[in-house]
Design an enzyme around this catalytic site. Structure first.
Site, PDB file in Angstrom:
ATOM      1  N   GLY A 116      -6.790  -5.984   0.322  1.00  0.00           N
ATOM      2  CA  GLY A 116      -5.895  -6.139   1.457  1.00  0.00           C
ATOM      3  C   GLY A 116      -5.274  -7.513   1.598  1.00  0.00           C
ATOM      4  O   GLY A 116      -4.111  -7.728   1.214  1.00  0.00           O
TER       5      GLY A 116
ATOM      6  N   LYS B   2     -15.658 -14.142   6.882  1.00  0.00           N
ATOM      7  CA  LYS B   2     -17.084 -14.007   7.176  1.00  0.00           C
ATOM      8  C   LYS B   2     -17.986 -13.936   5.947  1.00  0.00           C
ATOM      9  O   LYS B   2     -17.766 -13.141   5.047  1.00  0.00           O
ATOM     10  CB  LYS B   2     -17.313 -12.735   7.998  1.00  0.00           C
ATOM     11  CG  LYS B   2     -16.837 -12.870   9.427  1.00  0.00           C
ATOM     12  CD  LYS B   2     -16.726 -11.512  10.046  1.00  0.00           C
ATOM     13  CE  LYS B   2     -17.562 -11.366  11.286  1.00  0.00           C
ATOM     14  NZ  LYS B   2     -17.617  -9.946  11.686  1.00  0.00           N
TER      15      LYS B   2
ATOM     16  N   GLY C 198     -12.241  -3.943   1.116  1.00  0.00           N
ATOM     17  CA  GLY C 198     -13.605  -3.479   1.363  1.00  0.00           C
ATOM     18  C   GLY C 198     -14.072  -2.536   0.264  1.00  0.00           C
ATOM     19  O   GLY C 198     -15.214  -2.627  -0.219  1.00  0.00           O
TER      20      GLY C 198
ATOM     21  N   ARG D 238       0.824  -1.218   0.000  1.00  0.00           N
ATOM     22  CA  ARG D 238       0.000   0.000   0.000  1.00  0.00           C
ATOM     23  C   ARG D 238       0.856   1.265   0.000  1.00  0.00           C
ATOM     24  O   ARG D 238       0.493   2.266  -0.612  1.00  0.00           O
ATOM     25  CB  ARG D 238      -0.920   0.000   1.211  1.00  0.00           C
ATOM     26  CG  ARG D 238      -2.143  -0.849   0.983  1.00  0.00           C
ATOM     27  CD  ARG D 238      -3.036  -0.797   2.185  1.00  0.00           C
ATOM     28  NE  ARG D 238      -4.368  -1.253   1.838  1.00  0.00           N
ATOM     29  CZ  ARG D 238      -5.260  -1.662   2.714  1.00  0.00           C
ATOM     30  NH1 ARG D 238      -4.966  -1.661   4.003  1.00  0.00           N
ATOM     31  NH2 ARG D 238      -6.456  -2.044   2.320  1.00  0.00           N
TER      32      ARG D 238
HETATM   33  C1  3PG Z   1      -8.535  -1.688   4.839  1.00  0.00           C
HETATM   34  O1  3PG Z   1      -7.564  -2.186   5.390  1.00  0.00           O
HETATM   35  O2  3PG Z   1      -9.461  -2.363   4.372  1.00  0.00           O
HETATM   36  C2  3PG Z   1      -8.579  -0.192   4.676  1.00  0.00           C
HETATM   37  O3  3PG Z   1      -7.372   0.391   5.066  1.00  0.00           O
HETATM   38  C3  3PG Z   1      -9.747   0.365   5.448  1.00  0.00           C
HETATM   39  O4  3PG Z   1      -9.596   0.067   6.799  1.00  0.00           O
HETATM   40  P1  3PG Z   1     -10.885  -0.111   7.717  1.00  0.00           P
HETATM   41  O5  3PG Z   1     -11.574  -1.351   7.225  1.00  0.00           O
HETATM   42  O6  3PG Z   1     -10.360  -0.243   9.119  1.00  0.00           O
HETATM   43  O7  3PG Z   1     -11.735   1.109   7.537  1.00  0.00           O
END
Ligand code: 3PG
Ligand code: MG
Length: 403
Positions: free
Chosen positions: A360, A210, A384, A45
């Site tokens: 991620g 999940k 996400g 990242r």
């Molecule tokens: C992630 O790791 O998915 C992003 O950096 C967002 O982080 P978060 O899910 O804690 O908002």
């Protein structure tokens, strides 16, 4: 939507540019130190945002970088300091990075005031401040006011956080002239292509722990895909819905009937593992065996898909023209349970088509397993965020840039 190139064209020398990056990198869970001395296990990242930082720095901007790290609870917590990330960023940029020990407090204010042209400053974790993630518009707005007063311009290149309606993502751009960075533009372009006009056959591979996190995306994708392969911790709720016992494996009881409905709707297009690696406990040293998915012993938990499932998934992937993959097939961080994720990832690298690794954990898996990153069409920095895009949701960070 204005872009970083537009901003560079306007000229940024001597101007203060606030850059929202997603420097929420994973750390080595086996390393002793947390916080200050923690060891970054995957800096993907940080590397992904370098082109933006370098372009601004080299154009003589005063670059103020902000990010979250982990999920601290709105107050300083040394376990979640960005300091080790500042050190890594300096190595990657091959130039110094000033680090402020607070986000908008006296340290940050002074560091901003002392910043030279072409210098980079990283502020401490945004989530050390309640206003960042607050659901209250006024509280978020007040924090955004403080961030915005540091700069003349705002650039968002934190694709991994664009699905969050947070102050640094949603409210700061309402207060400053705002621009999309190259990473955000690239990610959105790829996801748009995959969701609007995927070349068929289109195979989606989902894993992770999940089902509840993936439910909306499964519903959105089912009508579009030829096959949806399900592995990872979430597969056990599906196996249960098929009538199998899953022992001590991860299970979301309240999702079993939803999974049964999805299986009925999918008409054979949801493919589940036929065997799993079942262990006595969640540990690299645990006794483990490959068992049929229909015969998981009551005292075992599944920590990876088995070899027959890996072949089955690889076969489905082989004929695809488009593959989207989100979520590991097993606990790849532990060597005995990495084979499923590795096998699926390798199959994806071999397709004669376009592949997207969404986010991620799966992106980190590609790199920590030592796979060739260039063999994938696109490796997203947002798990996400890419799922929410594919669900068809409006991403607050993108909407804010469009305004
Ligand atoms: C992630 O790791 O998915 C992003 O950096 C967002 O982080 P978060 O899910 O804690 O908002
Ligand atoms: Mg996440």
């Amino acid at each position: 939507m204005k872009t970083l190139d537009d901003l560079l064209g306007e000229g940024v020398s001597g101007r203060r540019v606030l850059v929202r990056a997603d420097l929420n990198v994973p750390f080595d869970k086996n390393a002793p130190a947390k916080g200050e001395g923690a060891v970054i296990s995957d800096d993907g990242r940080a590397r992904a945002v370098l082109p933006t930082l370098i372009a601004l720095r080299d154009a003589g901007a005063r670059v103020i970088v902000m990010s979250h790290l982990g999920r601290p609870k709105g107050e300083p917590d040394p376990k979640f300091t960005l300091r080790p990330v500042a050190t890594r960023l300096a190595e990657l940029l091959a130039s110094s990075v000033v680090f402020a020990d607070d986000t908008v407090g006296p340290e940050a204010t002074q560091a901003v005031a002392e910043l030279n042209d072409g210098q980079v400053l990283l502020l401490e974790n945004l989530r050390f401040n309640k206003g960042e993630t607050s659901k209250d518009d006024a509280e978020r707005g007040a924090f955004a006011d403080e961030l915005a007063k540091f700069a003349d311009f705002y650039v968002d290149d934190a694709f991994g956080a664009v699905h969050r309606k947070h102050a640094s993502v949603f409210d700061v751009p309402a207060r400053l002239p705002h621009y999309a960075g190259g990473l955000v533009l690239k990610e959105v372009e790829v996801l748009k292509k995959v969701s609007e006009s995927p070349e068929q056959p289109y195979v989606v591979v989902l894993g992770g722990s999940k089902v509840s996190d993936k439910l909306a995306v499964i519903q959105a994708l089912l009508p579009k895909v030829d096959k949806l392969l399900v592995g990872g911790g979430m597969c056990f709720t599906f196996l249960k819905a098929q009538g199998h016992e899953v022992g001590k494996s991860l299970l979301e009881d309240e999702m079993v009937s939803v999974c049964a409905d999805l299986l009925a709707q999918a008409d054979g297009r949801i493919v589940l593992p036929v065997d799993v690696v079942a262990a006595t406990e969640f540990s690299a040293d645990a006794t483990h065996d490959v068992v049929d998915a229909s015969a998981i012993p009551a005292d075992r938990l599944g920590l990876d898909i088995g070899p027959r499932s890996t072949s089955l998934f690889a076969e489905a992937i082989a004929g695809a023209k488009t593959v989207f993959w989100n979520g590991p097939m097993g606990v790849f961080e532990l060597a005995p349970f990495a084979a499923g994720t590795r096998g699926v990832a390798e199959a994806i690298t071999k397709i004669d088509g376009f592949s997207v690794v969404g986010g991620g954990d799966s992106a980190a898996a590609v790199r920590t397993l030592g796979l060739d990153e260039t063999a994938f069409g696109h490796i997203s920095t947002g798990g996400g965020a890419s799922l929410e895009y594919l669900e068809g949701k409006t991403l607050p960070g993108v909407a804010a840039l469009e305004k």
